[in-house]
Design a protein around this motif. Structure first.
Motif, PDB file in Angstrom:
ATOM      1  N   PHE A   1      64.433  35.476  56.491  1.00 32.34           N
ATOM      2  CA  PHE A   1      64.915  36.805  56.136  1.00 32.34           C
ATOM      3  C   PHE A   1      65.791  37.399  57.246  1.00 32.34           C
ATOM      4  CE2 PHE A   1      60.899  36.237  53.854  1.00 32.34           C
ATOM      5  CZ  PHE A   1      61.198  36.689  52.579  1.00 32.34           C
ATOM      6  N   SER A   2      66.202  36.596  58.198  1.00 32.22           N
ATOM      7  CA  SER A   2      66.838  37.103  59.412  1.00 32.22           C
ATOM      8  C   SER A   2      68.113  37.903  59.147  1.00 32.22           C
ATOM      9  CB  SER A   2      67.134  35.953  60.385  1.00 32.22           C
ATOM     10  OG  SER A   2      67.961  34.976  59.778  1.00 32.22           O
ATOM     11  N   THR A   3      68.961  37.440  58.228  1.00 31.74           N
ATOM     12  CA  THR A   3      70.219  38.148  57.952  1.00 31.74           C
ATOM     13  C   THR A   3      69.955  39.526  57.367  1.00 31.74           C
ATOM     14  OG1 THR A   3      71.357  36.049  57.545  1.00 31.74           O
ATOM     15  CG2 THR A   3      72.396  38.055  56.700  1.00 31.74           C
ATOM     16  N   GLU A   4      69.049  39.577  56.399  1.00 33.12           N
ATOM     17  CA  GLU A   4      68.721  40.853  55.753  1.00 33.12           C
ATOM     18  C   GLU A   4      68.031  41.806  56.733  1.00 33.12           C
ATOM     19  OE1 GLU A   4      67.987  37.878  54.594  1.00 33.12           O
ATOM     20  OE2 GLU A   4      68.984  37.684  52.644  1.00 33.12           O
ATOM     21  N   LEU A   5      67.164  41.259  57.582  1.00 37.00           N
ATOM     22  CA  LEU A   5      66.461  42.085  58.560  1.00 37.00           C
ATOM     23  C   LEU A   5      67.424  42.685  59.579  1.00 37.00           C
ATOM     24  CD1 LEU A   5      63.292  39.881  59.130  1.00 37.00           C
ATOM     25  CD2 LEU A   5      63.269  42.270  58.354  1.00 37.00           C
ATOM     26  N   LYS A   6      68.408  41.917  59.974  1.00 33.38           N
ATOM     27  CA  LYS A   6      69.394  42.411  60.940  1.00 33.38           C
ATOM     28  C   LYS A   6      70.144  43.616  60.371  1.00 33.38           C
ATOM     29  CE  LYS A   6      73.304  40.865  63.763  1.00 33.38           C
ATOM     30  NZ  LYS A   6      74.200  39.727  64.079  1.00 33.38           N
ATOM     31  N   LYS A   7      70.504  43.539  59.101  1.00 41.79           N
ATOM     32  CA  LYS A   7      71.215  44.636  58.453  1.00 41.79           C
ATOM     33  C   LYS A   7      70.310  45.855  58.267  1.00 41.79           C
ATOM     34  CE  LYS A   7      73.788  45.800  54.251  1.00 41.79           C
ATOM     35  NZ  LYS A   7      74.229  45.332  52.899  1.00 41.79           N
ATOM     36  N   ALA A   8      69.093  45.622  57.790  1.00 42.92           N
ATOM     37  CA  ALA A   8      68.157  46.721  57.549  1.00 42.92           C
ATOM     38  C   ALA A   8      67.768  47.418  58.847  1.00 42.92           C
ATOM     39  CB  ALA A   8      66.909  46.197  56.845  1.00 42.92           C
ATOM     40  N   LYS A   9      67.671  46.653  59.922  1.00 43.58           N
ATOM     41  CA  LYS A   9      67.324  47.216  61.233  1.00 43.58           C
ATOM     42  C   LYS A   9      68.320  48.296  61.649  1.00 43.58           C
ATOM     43  CE  LYS A   9      67.142  45.820  66.127  1.00 43.58           C
ATOM     44  NZ  LYS A   9      66.044  46.685  66.556  1.00 43.58           N
ATOM     45  N   LYS A  10      69.599  48.106  61.324  1.00 41.32           N
ATOM     46  CA  LYS A  10      70.634  49.064  61.698  1.00 41.32           C
ATOM     47  C   LYS A  10      70.640  50.294  60.791  1.00 41.32           C
ATOM     48  CE  LYS A  10      73.796  45.644  63.711  1.00 41.32           C
ATOM     49  NZ  LYS A  10      75.138  44.999  63.617  1.00 41.32           N
ATOM     50  N   GLU A  11      70.216  50.099  59.535  1.00 44.39           N
ATOM     51  CA  GLU A  11      70.278  51.195  58.566  1.00 44.39           C
ATOM     52  C   GLU A  11      69.039  52.081  58.585  1.00 44.39           C
ATOM     53  OE1 GLU A  11      71.323  50.034  54.608  1.00 44.39           O
ATOM     54  OE2 GLU A  11      72.882  48.655  55.274  1.00 44.39           O
ATOM     55  N   LEU A  12      67.874  51.469  58.709  1.00 47.20           N
ATOM     56  CA  LEU A  12      66.619  52.211  58.569  1.00 47.20           C
ATOM     57  C   LEU A  12      66.134  52.722  59.924  1.00 47.20           C
ATOM     58  CD1 LEU A  12      64.913  49.855  55.975  1.00 47.20           C
ATOM     59  CD2 LEU A  12      65.860  52.140  55.543  1.00 47.20           C
ATOM     60  N   ILE A  13      66.860  53.719  60.444  1.00 48.35           N
ATOM     61  CA  ILE A  13      66.518  54.295  61.752  1.00 48.35           C
ATOM     62  C   ILE A  13      66.502  55.816  61.673  1.00 48.35           C
ATOM     63  CG2 ILE A  13      67.303  52.353  63.160  1.00 48.35           C
ATOM     64  CD1 ILE A  13      69.962  53.816  63.530  1.00 48.35           C
ATOM     65  N   TRP A  14      65.761  56.403  62.584  1.00 47.68           N
ATOM     66  CA  TRP A  14      65.584  57.860  62.626  1.00 47.68           C
ATOM     67  C   TRP A  14      66.914  58.590  62.829  1.00 47.68           C
ATOM     68  CZ3 TRP A  14      62.384  61.455  61.219  1.00 47.68           C
ATOM     69  CH2 TRP A  14      62.484  62.742  61.766  1.00 47.68           C
ATOM     70  N   GLU A  15      67.801  57.995  63.595  1.00 49.52           N
ATOM     71  CA  GLU A  15      69.083  58.633  63.884  1.00 49.52           C
ATOM     72  C   GLU A  15      69.854  58.994  62.612  1.00 49.52           C
ATOM     73  OE1 GLU A  15      67.941  56.478  67.615  1.00 49.52           O
ATOM     74  OE2 GLU A  15      67.722  56.161  65.449  1.00 49.52           O
ATOM     75  N   HIS A  16      69.610  58.271  61.524  1.00 47.01           N
ATOM     76  CA  HIS A  16      70.277  58.562  60.259  1.00 47.01           C
ATOM     77  C   HIS A  16      69.558  59.657  59.464  1.00 47.01           C
ATOM     78  CE1 HIS A  16      72.168  54.269  60.322  1.00 47.01           C
ATOM     79  NE2 HIS A  16      72.789  55.123  61.125  1.00 47.01           N
ATOM     80  N   GLN A  17      68.418  60.117  59.945  1.00 48.16           N
ATOM     81  CA  GLN A  17      67.681  61.208  59.298  1.00 48.16           C
ATOM     82  C   GLN A  17      67.907  62.546  60.004  1.00 48.16           C
ATOM     83  OE1 GLN A  17      65.489  60.526  56.370  1.00 48.16           O
ATOM     84  NE2 GLN A  17      66.881  58.798  56.605  1.00 48.16           N
ATOM     85  N   GLU A  18      68.417  62.485  61.227  1.00 46.08           N
ATOM     86  CA  GLU A  18      68.495  63.700  62.049  1.00 46.08           C
ATOM     87  C   GLU A  18      69.394  64.780  61.456  1.00 46.08           C
ATOM     88  OE1 GLU A  18      67.612  62.692  66.617  1.00 46.08           O
ATOM     89  OE2 GLU A  18      69.446  61.751  65.878  1.00 46.08           O
ATOM     90  N   GLU A  19      70.504  64.379  60.889  1.00 45.06           N
ATOM     91  CA  GLU A  19      71.432  65.372  60.323  1.00 45.06           C
ATOM     92  C   GLU A  19      70.773  66.164  59.204  1.00 45.06           C
ATOM     93  OE1 GLU A  19      75.871  65.566  58.237  1.00 45.06           O
ATOM     94  OE2 GLU A  19      75.254  63.768  59.323  1.00 45.06           O
ATOM     95  N   LYS A  20      70.019  65.472  58.354  1.00 50.87           N
ATOM     96  CA  LYS A  20      69.322  66.156  57.251  1.00 50.87           C
ATOM     97  C   LYS A  20      68.254  67.100  57.789  1.00 50.87           C
ATOM     98  CE  LYS A  20      68.150  62.406  54.954  1.00 50.87           C
ATOM     99  NZ  LYS A  20      67.510  61.603  53.880  1.00 50.87           N
ATOM    100  N   LEU A  21      67.536  66.664  58.826  1.00 51.24           N
ATOM    101  CA  LEU A  21      66.505  67.503  59.427  1.00 51.24           C
ATOM    102  C   LEU A  21      67.121  68.771  60.021  1.00 51.24           C
ATOM    103  CD1 LEU A  21      63.461  67.708  60.368  1.00 51.24           C
ATOM    104  CD2 LEU A  21      64.271  66.772  62.535  1.00 51.24           C
ATOM    105  N   LEU A  22      68.177  68.621  60.784  1.00 48.03           N
ATOM    106  CA  LEU A  22      68.823  69.773  61.417  1.00 48.03           C
ATOM    107  C   LEU A  22      69.410  70.728  60.387  1.00 48.03           C
ATOM    108  CD1 LEU A  22      70.532  67.911  64.383  1.00 48.03           C
ATOM    109  CD2 LEU A  22      68.623  69.522  64.541  1.00 48.03           C
ATOM    110  N   SER A  23      69.873  70.186  59.274  1.00 50.02           N
ATOM    111  CA  SER A  23      70.412  71.030  58.209  1.00 50.02           C
ATOM    112  C   SER A  23      69.352  71.994  57.679  1.00 50.02           C
ATOM    113  CB  SER A  23      70.944  70.159  57.079  1.00 50.02           C
ATOM    114  OG  SER A  23      71.443  70.965  56.027  1.00 50.02           O
ATOM    115  N   ILE A  24      68.112  71.522  57.605  1.00 45.17           N
ATOM    116  CA  ILE A  24      67.022  72.380  57.147  1.00 45.17           C
ATOM    117  C   ILE A  24      66.809  73.535  58.117  1.00 45.17           C
ATOM    118  CG2 ILE A  24      64.525  72.489  56.735  1.00 45.17           C
ATOM    119  CD1 ILE A  24      64.727  69.554  55.762  1.00 45.17           C
TER     120      ILE A  24
END
Length: 377
Positions: free
Chosen positions: A349-372
């Motif tokens: 699953f290494s290829t898929e995991l490498k991609k998901a590792k970059k997408e599923l991170i807290w940094e991509h949730q911060e903008e939504k949190l700050l908007s609240i």
């Protein structure tokens, strides 16, 4: 002249700095979601104070924001909740603040009352469907009390978020209340490798990390281990059923196949997770709270590039399907599950995991949190 203008600007900025008091009922040490929220708010200009409770073995904290632990006389059951909520109420009442952030139903009452009495903005973070937790299944009166409290307060709240879409939809349908979704994702990390405190050379590692409580499917995994060769099960965490699980392991003579590492720090855990060959999250469907669960251990496995095996439940199975980083449990009997695990361990699953590792991170949730927090109603 420039110095005077700069000083005036800094003083004006300080006046506008909004103070948020965040409250939880745990001792702050291992609550990674709350730490991430507090850190994000802190680094974006909010003054943050996090309040929890003090236990005898509470680890020392080193956070960039202020923390406070409340010492209690009672640490279990109704008296714990009563004492903690009463103490929290008076601390909130007599503290300077602009915003109150309540985490879960067990801190909501004092936050709501202080918000109502003093006209302060309140934000609610629901980590789970609290009245539906398995610990309340056989306590109908206690469950009814929490349910009534939820039904009284939630329809009155305007600034809410939760961990997944299923819980947000549930609250919207039941209370006509809007909930945003802030997923409990890990921060982006570089993989660091540690070592297990046992010899695992030439053997595959199945890892469970998290609370060792009722309904986590750990009894099933232990029963599955006799059907797996050259494979070890590592359980990291602590909880109500750990003694029962250790007894189950002893009775099945699996002490050389299953290791309990107890409760360890997030820093230590970060070094052990990548050593696994498979991360499991095989919770049972014990009511709505587990049915809609999206455990953060799933994302910790992915961040460590470890494939996952998850229950056939709505939220967690979508991660496996959408990102193709593992499989969904097909059969919950030991022999069939062991056969599935063997096949999963042979896949790449290494290829898929490498991609998901970059997408599923807290940094991509911060903008939504700050908007609240920047647009409170």
């Amino acid at each position: 002249m420039i110095l005077i203008i700069k000083t005036i600007f800094l003083l004006d900025t300080a006046k506008k700095l909004k103070k948020i008091i965040v409250s939880v009922t745990n001792d702050l040490s291992t609550d990674q979601r709350v730490d991430k929220v507090c850190y994000t708010l802190h680094k974006n200009g909010f003054e943050v104070v996090l309040i929890g409770r003090r236990l005898e073995n509470s680890a020392q904290l080193n956070r960039p924001y202020t923390t406070k632990r409340i010492p209690l006389i009672c640490n279990k059951g109704f008296l714990f909740y009563a004492e903690y909520n009463l103490r929290l109420f008076f601390i909130l009442l007599f503290s300077k603040k602009d915003i109150l952030l309540s985490n879960d139903l067990d801190t909501l009452l004092p936050n709501f009352l202080v918000s109502w009495l003093q006209g302060k903005k309140i934000v609610y973070d629901s980590h789970e469907l609290f009245p539906e937790i398995p610990e309340l299944v056989h306590k109908p009166f206690v469950k009814k009390c929490w349910s009534h409290l939820e039904a009284w307060i939630l329809p009155k709240l305007k600034n809410n978020y939760t961990v997944c879409k299923s819980i947000a939809a549930y609250y919207h349908k039941k209370y006509h209340t809007d909930f945003k979704t802030i997923m409990n994702l890990p921060r982006e990390k570089e993989i660091q490798l540690g070592t297990f405190p046992f010899n695992n050379k030439g053997q595959k590692i199945i890892l469970y990390q998290g609370a060792v409580n009722l309904g986590r499917g750990l009894e099933l995994i232990i029963d599955t281990m006799p059907f797996l060769e050259n494979t070890l099960l590592v359980i990291i965490g602590y909880g109500d059923i750990i003694d029962n699980l250790k007894q189950q392991v002893n009775e099945k003579h699996l002490n050389n196949n299953i290791y309990f590492l107890g409760k360890i720090t997030p820093v230590e855990l970060h070094k052990l997770t990548p050593l696994a060959n498979l991360g499991i999250s095989v919770e049972e469907d014990l009511g709505l709270n587990y049915r809609y669960a999206l455990p953060n251990k799933i994302f910790d496995y992915i961040q460590a590039k470890v494939p996952i095996l998850v229950s056939d439940l709505p939220e967690m199975k979508q991660i496996a399907l959408n990102y193709k980083v593992g499989e969904i449990v097909k059969n919950r009997t030991p022999k069939e599950l062991a056969a599935q695990i063997k096949k999963v361990l042979e896949k790449d699953f290494s290829t898929e995991l490498k991609k998901a590792k970059k997408e599923l991170i807290w940094e991509h949730q911060e903008e939504k949190l700050l908007s609240i927090f920047n647009h409170l109603k």
